[in-house]
Design an enzyme around this catalytic site. Structure first.
Site, short mmCIF file in Angstrom:
data_model
loop_
_atom_site.label_atom_id
_atom_site.label_comp_id
_atom_site.label_asym_id
_atom_site.label_seq_id
_atom_site.Cartn_x
_atom_site.Cartn_y
_atom_site.Cartn_z
N HIS A 13 42.91 50.67 -3.86
CA HIS A 13 41.52 51.14 -3.74
C HIS A 13 41.30 52.34 -4.64
CE1 HIS A 13 43.58 53.72 -0.85
NE2 HIS A 13 42.52 54.50 -0.76
N HIS A 64 40.50 55.57 -4.42
CA HIS A 64 40.76 57.00 -4.20
C HIS A 64 41.76 57.55 -5.22
CE1 HIS A 64 39.25 56.73 0.23
NE2 HIS A 64 38.26 56.92 -0.63
N ASP A 122 44.12 59.70 -5.18
CA ASP A 122 45.56 59.81 -4.89
C ASP A 122 46.28 58.46 -5.04
OD1 ASP A 122 44.07 59.22 -2.38
OD2 ASP A 122 46.06 59.22 -1.45
N HIS A 123 45.51 57.42 -5.36
CA HIS A 123 46.10 56.09 -5.60
C HIS A 123 45.94 55.64 -7.06
CE1 HIS A 123 46.42 55.17 -1.17
NE2 HIS A 123 45.66 56.24 -1.20
N HIS A 133 38.50 51.21 5.12
CA HIS A 133 38.79 52.54 4.54
C HIS A 133 37.86 52.76 3.35
CE1 HIS A 133 41.16 56.03 3.39
NE2 HIS A 133 41.41 55.51 2.21
N ASP A 139 45.92 52.20 2.19
CA ASP A 139 45.44 53.08 3.26
C ASP A 139 44.74 52.28 4.34
OD1 ASP A 139 46.41 55.21 1.84
OD2 ASP A 139 44.48 56.12 1.41
N HIS A 190 51.01 56.32 2.81
CA HIS A 190 51.16 57.72 3.29
C HIS A 190 52.19 57.85 4.39
CE1 HIS A 190 47.75 59.52 1.10
NE2 HIS A 190 47.16 58.34 1.27
FE FE Z 1 45.29 57.75 0.25
ZN ZN Z 2 42.40 56.37 0.46
#
Ligand code: FE
Ligand code: ZN
Length: 258
Positions: A56, A58, A60-61, A112, A132, A170
């Site tokens: 996805h 975001h 941090d990905h 999410h 996530d 995570h």
């Molecule tokens: Fe994340």
């Molecule tokens: Zn995320």
């Protein structure tokens, strides 16, 4: 056989590196940061990063995509319903994906985010890269989707073989299990797992991967029909939930303030 290594990133992210020793080719899932992957390639000469799998949008990905693509020429697969810089190959629900000479199945699992996808590799030992969406004893926050969307997404994943190894992005396992114990104080599988994961984390070990069997036994978000989950949801929301989606909505909202 694929070897799967967790490359830690940021505070609590894991970048999963899938390695095929027969070809010395590897693939990275959700590289939010390029550095841990580049370091691994430096430490393991002869290996080639051929593919990047994104769940996805975001940061941090996705943050490492540009640098990794430039350094390795890897092909980038990602959700067709989200706009992500650098994705070469947009994917849709139930699409088959060839990576490292294996055939993954893509599931679109909104909740999410609206376009979130996960990657499933069937076989004797099935693997699920759940991003996530499904965490150890938890699930992602509802940033974009509705409780009903996330509930149905999780139900689809719960229907995969119980032996499936679950690789999420995570390390939230300990706090998720503390919440699970609050939802189901009488669930001995939860208390045993909480103890086990607490010990692992104290010793500096990773808690992942999970298995779907363990999730079915301990993850409150997959247990919305259990009486104690219903009772806790009713207490915390102040009203009797009608059906599992309302139970899910109530405990997801509770987790946000837990
Ligand atoms: Fe994340
Ligand atoms: Zn995320």
């Amino acid at each position: 056989m694929l070897t799967i290594t967790a490359l830690p990133a940021f505070n609590d992210n894991y970048i999963w590196l899938l390695q095929d020793s027969a070809t010395q080719q590897c693939a990275a899932v959700d590289p939010g940061d390029a550095k841990p992957v580049l370091q691994w390639l430096k430490d393991n000469p002869g290996w080639q990063l051929t593919d990047i799998l994104i769940t996805h949008h975001h940061h941090d990905h996705t943050g490492g995509i540009g640098t990794l693509k430039q350094a390795t020429g890897a092909r980038v697969h990602g959700p067709g319903q989200e706009t992500i810089d650098g994705v070469d190959h947009p994917l849709a629900d139930l699409q088959q994906l060839q990576v490292l000479d294996r055939t993954f199945t893509v599931y679109h699992v909104p909740g999410h985010t609206l376009g979130h996808i996960v990657y499933y590799l069937p076989g004797e030992q099935p693997l699920l890269f759940s991003g996530d969406t499904l965490f150890l004893a938890g699930c992602g926050r509802l940033f974009e989707g509705t409780p009903a969307q996330m509930y149905h997404s999780l139900q689809r994943l719960a229907a995969l073989p119980a032996t499936t190894l679950v690789y999420c992005t995570h390390e939230y396992s300990l706090s998720n299990l503390k919440f699970a114990a609050a939802v189901e104080p009488d669930n001995t599988a939860v208390s045993a797992r909480l103890e086990k994961v607490a010990t692992l984390r104290e010793q500096g070990h990773i808690s992942l991967p999970s298995t779907l069997a363990d999730e079915l036994a301990t993850n409150p978000f997959l247990r919305c029909n259990e009486q104690q989950v219903v009772t806790s949801a009713a207490r915390e929301s102040g009203q009797l939930p009608v059906g599992p989606v309302e139970v899910f909505a109530a405990i997801r909202a509770w987790k946000d303030r837990f």
